[in-house]
Design a protein around this motif. Structure first.
Motif, PDB file in Angstrom:
ATOM      1  N   TYR A   1       0.823  -1.202   0.000  1.00 29.93           N
ATOM      2  CA  TYR A   1       0.000   0.000   0.000  1.00 29.93           C
ATOM      3  C   TYR A   1       0.861   1.257   0.000  1.00 29.93           C
ATOM      4  CZ  TYR A   1      -3.869  -3.122   1.090  1.00 29.93           C
ATOM      5  OH  TYR A   1      -4.799  -4.131   1.044  1.00 29.93           O
ATOM      6  N   ASN A   2       0.482   2.200  -0.847  1.00 30.90           N
ATOM      7  CA  ASN A   2       1.132   3.507  -0.873  1.00 30.90           C
ATOM      8  C   ASN A   2       0.362   4.450   0.040  1.00 30.90           C
ATOM      9  OD1 ASN A   2       2.953   2.596  -2.850  1.00 30.90           O
ATOM     10  ND2 ASN A   2       1.535   3.139  -4.490  1.00 30.90           N
TER      11      ASN A   2
ATOM     12  N   ILE B   1      -2.096   6.389  -4.668  1.00 25.99           N
ATOM     13  CA  ILE B   1      -2.119   6.470  -3.205  1.00 25.99           C
ATOM     14  C   ILE B   1      -3.380   5.773  -2.700  1.00 25.99           C
ATOM     15  CG2 ILE B   1      -2.296   8.025  -1.215  1.00 25.99           C
ATOM     16  CD1 ILE B   1      -0.661  10.056  -2.798  1.00 25.99           C
ATOM     17  N   HIS B   2      -3.182   4.778  -1.842  1.00 30.10           N
ATOM     18  CA  HIS B   2      -4.306   3.965  -1.355  1.00 30.10           C
ATOM     19  C   HIS B   2      -4.821   4.432   0.003  1.00 30.10           C
ATOM     20  CE1 HIS B   2      -1.524   1.264  -3.702  1.00 30.10           C
ATOM     21  NE2 HIS B   2      -2.630   1.210  -4.429  1.00 30.10           N
ATOM     22  N   ILE B   3      -3.916   4.958   0.816  1.00 28.28           N
ATOM     23  CA  ILE B   3      -4.239   5.315   2.205  1.00 28.28           C
ATOM     24  C   ILE B   3      -3.708   6.711   2.481  1.00 28.28           C
ATOM     25  CG2 ILE B   3      -3.913   4.692   4.635  1.00 28.28           C
ATOM     26  CD1 ILE B   3      -3.156   1.835   3.605  1.00 28.28           C
ATOM     27  N   VAL B   4      -4.440   7.452   3.283  1.00 27.68           N
ATOM     28  CA  VAL B   4      -3.971   8.765   3.722  1.00 27.68           C
ATOM     29  C   VAL B   4      -3.921   8.783   5.247  1.00 27.68           C
ATOM     30  CG1 VAL B   4      -4.627  11.186   3.954  1.00 27.68           C
ATOM     31  CG2 VAL B   4      -4.679  10.108   1.711  1.00 27.68           C
ATOM     32  N   SER B   5      -2.808   9.256   5.780  1.00 24.76           N
ATOM     33  CA  SER B   5      -2.637   9.393   7.223  1.00 24.76           C
ATOM     34  C   SER B   5      -2.768  10.871   7.587  1.00 24.76           C
ATOM     35  CB  SER B   5      -1.255   8.868   7.651  1.00 24.76           C
ATOM     36  OG  SER B   5      -1.049   9.078   9.023  1.00 24.76           O
TER      37      SER B   5
ATOM     38  N   ILE C   1     -12.659  14.374   5.440  1.00 30.25           N
ATOM     39  CA  ILE C   1     -13.747  14.358   4.459  1.00 30.25           C
ATOM     40  C   ILE C   1     -13.187  14.395   3.045  1.00 30.25           C
ATOM     41  CG2 ILE C   1     -15.675  15.705   3.538  1.00 30.25           C
ATOM     42  CD1 ILE C   1     -16.377  16.452   6.423  1.00 30.25           C
ATOM     43  N   ALA C   2     -12.191  15.241   2.808  1.00 32.81           N
ATOM     44  CA  ALA C   2     -11.601  15.332   1.465  1.00 32.81           C
ATOM     45  C   ALA C   2     -10.947  14.018   1.066  1.00 32.81           C
ATOM     46  CB  ALA C   2     -10.574  16.466   1.432  1.00 32.81           C
ATOM     47  N   ALA C   3     -10.233  13.395   1.991  1.00 34.66           N
ATOM     48  CA  ALA C   3      -9.559  12.128   1.682  1.00 34.66           C
ATOM     49  C   ALA C   3     -10.570  11.012   1.448  1.00 34.66           C
ATOM     50  CB  ALA C   3      -8.600  11.760   2.811  1.00 34.66           C
ATOM     51  N   ALA C   4     -11.630  10.975   2.252  1.00 36.27           N
ATOM     52  CA  ALA C   4     -12.661   9.951   2.069  1.00 36.27           C
ATOM     53  C   ALA C   4     -13.352  10.124   0.721  1.00 36.27           C
ATOM     54  CB  ALA C   4     -13.678  10.034   3.206  1.00 36.27           C
ATOM     55  N   GLN C   5     -13.670  11.358   0.369  1.00 33.14           N
ATOM     56  CA  GLN C   5     -14.329  11.614  -0.911  1.00 33.14           C
ATOM     57  C   GLN C   5     -13.428  11.277  -2.095  1.00 33.14           C
ATOM     58  OE1 GLN C   5     -15.553  15.709  -0.408  1.00 33.14           O
ATOM     59  NE2 GLN C   5     -17.497  15.145   0.556  1.00 33.14           N
ATOM     60  N   ALA C   6     -12.123  11.286  -1.864  1.00 37.21           N
ATOM     61  CA  ALA C   6     -11.175  10.891  -2.913  1.00 37.21           C
ATOM     62  C   ALA C   6     -10.981   9.373  -2.957  1.00 37.21           C
ATOM     63  CB  ALA C   6      -9.827  11.579  -2.677  1.00 37.21           C
TER      64      ALA C   6
ATOM     65  N   LEU D   1      -8.374   5.631   5.536  1.00 38.52           N
ATOM     66  CA  LEU D   1      -7.922   6.681   6.439  1.00 38.52           C
ATOM     67  C   LEU D   1      -7.249   6.164   7.699  1.00 38.52           C
ATOM     68  CD1 LEU D   1     -11.104   8.967   6.408  1.00 38.52           C
ATOM     69  CD2 LEU D   1      -9.097   9.138   4.940  1.00 38.52           C
ATOM     70  N   ILE D   2      -6.110   6.752   8.013  1.00 37.27           N
ATOM     71  CA  ILE D   2      -5.519   6.693   9.348  1.00 37.27           C
ATOM     72  C   ILE D   2      -5.685   8.096   9.915  1.00 37.27           C
ATOM     73  CG2 ILE D   2      -3.397   6.420  10.685  1.00 37.27           C
ATOM     74  CD1 ILE D   2      -2.379   4.537   8.454  1.00 37.27           C
ATOM     75  N   ILE D   3      -6.331   8.213  11.080  1.00 42.98           N
ATOM     76  CA  ILE D   3      -6.670   9.534  11.610  1.00 42.98           C
ATOM     77  C   ILE D   3      -6.083   9.711  13.005  1.00 42.98           C
ATOM     78  CG2 ILE D   3      -8.504  11.195  12.062  1.00 42.98           C
ATOM     79  CD1 ILE D   3     -10.373   9.412  10.394  1.00 42.98           C
ATOM     80  N   GLU D   4      -5.290  10.750  13.183  1.00 41.23           N
ATOM     81  CA  GLU D   4      -4.752  11.068  14.500  1.00 41.23           C
ATOM     82  C   GLU D   4      -5.862  11.627  15.387  1.00 41.23           C
ATOM     83  OE1 GLU D   4      -2.718  11.172  16.944  1.00 41.23           O
ATOM     84  OE2 GLU D   4      -1.239   9.848  16.013  1.00 41.23           O
ATOM     85  N   LYS D   5      -5.634  11.514  16.690  1.00 41.69           N
ATOM     86  CA  LYS D   5      -6.588  12.066  17.648  1.00 41.69           C
ATOM     87  C   LYS D   5      -6.355  13.558  17.836  1.00 41.69           C
ATOM     88  CE  LYS D   5      -3.543  12.661  21.076  1.00 41.69           C
ATOM     89  NZ  LYS D   5      -3.211  14.018  21.603  1.00 41.69           N
TER      90      LYS D   5
END
Length: 340
Positions: A4-5, A67-71, A84-89, A93-97
């Protein structure tokens, strides 16, 4: 096996820990970084020992189909827009707290993720620590019996010596003592005690030490949780203490108790006058390089490979913790209990 990129949003302190953990995995590597400030591709590629393309426009990075995943590692007040932008793309998602600084924004992220049908990994990584893997095993094996009381507390002084102090002091950036750091302790308490919270009562205060005067929100809070099952719990989030980092854990059940890395169990017949010790690595540092991202991210990549939801730290898990956090902050602000 697919490699995965991963694209990183925001190149700050926490991003460096994410990149190290991702690149150490056999499943993924970081190939892109978005930052509002210009970065040098060659310099970053050399630093991380792999080709990295940098962007100053988020939409350009998200348009890359490789790109498969966005952190998401930007400032907390940017998490909603970035997620939201990454999901719509169509990116996983990896999401920090924290997920966001308001419950309404959290719901908006949840809706975008559902509509995009992407998978999520939320950085409540303490669930993947040696300490809480062992603690949960003790609970699940019934060695403490039926839990009726638990307290998990976060003590970490976030003063000028802390890397994120310059923005963390702001209400519109740090949010609250719970949102900025104590969320890890509250999340761990829910992991151990369950999520059937009926009501919360919270109180807050603030140190008079000059180090903590710049904070625009109270830097110490304590929250009492009443569970539908009859259990009660307590979570203190103290980010204005002057002491070593301490992730306090005390659980009491019908067959025994657990205190940090020690326990007593009547089921095992251990000596109730002496604690027995569990072999585990304690959560003893607030440095992100010491957080168990590696095992958490590896689990996420394996779930993607097998088309499965992330266990323990999916967005669904994180939403429950955030709902209770926002209720606690509301209680502290109004001086009244809040029902869920």
């Amino acid at each position: 096996m697919k490699k995965y990129n991963v694209g990183i949003i925001g190149y700050g302190w926490v991003a460096t820990a994410h990149i190290a953990a991702i690149n150490a995995s056999t499943y993924a590597h970081v190939t892109a970084i978005y930052s509002s400030r210009p970065l040098d591709d060659a310099e970053l590629s050399a630093a991380w020992d792999s080709p990295i393309k940098t962007y100053t426009k988020l939409e350009e990075m998200l348009a890359d189909k490789n790109i498969h995943i966005v952190s998401i590692c930007g400032y907390p007040y940017q998490h909603k827009a970035h997620a939201i932008a990454a999901a719509q793309a169509g990116k996983h998602l990896i999401i920090e707290k924290p997920l966001s600084l308001s419950w309404e924004d959290c719901l908006a992220v949840e809706e975008a993720v559902k509509e995009a049908n992407v998978r999520t990994c939320f950085c409540f990584e303490c669930r993947y620590s040696s300490q809480f893997i062992a603690t949960k095993a003790v609970i699940d094996q019934g060695l403490l019996g039926d839990l009726h009381y638990g307290e998990i507390d976060y003590y970490h002084g976030l003063g000028p010596w802390y890397g994120q102090y310059r923005w963390n002091t702001r209400k519109d950036a740090g949010g609250s003592a719970l949102l900025t750091a104590g969320c890890h302790a509250l999340d761990a308490l829910l992991l151990c005690m369950g999520t059937d919270v009926a009501e919360v009562s919270s109180y807050h205060t603030q140190s008079k030490n000059a180090y903590f005067e710049p904070y625009e929100y109270p830097t110490s809070s304590v929250t009492i949780l009443k569970f539908k099952s009859g259990r009660i719990g307590k979570c203190a989030s103290i980010v204005d203490c002057l002491q070593p980092y301490y992730f306090h854990t005390h659980l009491c059940g019908s067959e025994g108790s657990l205190l940090d890395n020690k326990f007593h169990s009547m089921k095992l017949g251990t000596d109730k006058n002496t604690w027995s010790t569990l072999a585990m690595k304690m959560l003893d540092s607030g440095d992100v390089t010491d957080h168990p991202y590696q095992s958490q991210f590896d689990t996420f990549f394996e779930c993607l490979e097998n088309d499965m939801d992330m266990p323990l730290t999916s967005l669904k898990d994180a939403m429950k913790t955030h709902e209770i956090m926002f209720a606690a902050d509301q209680s502290a602000a109004t001086g009244k209990p809040v029902k869920l």
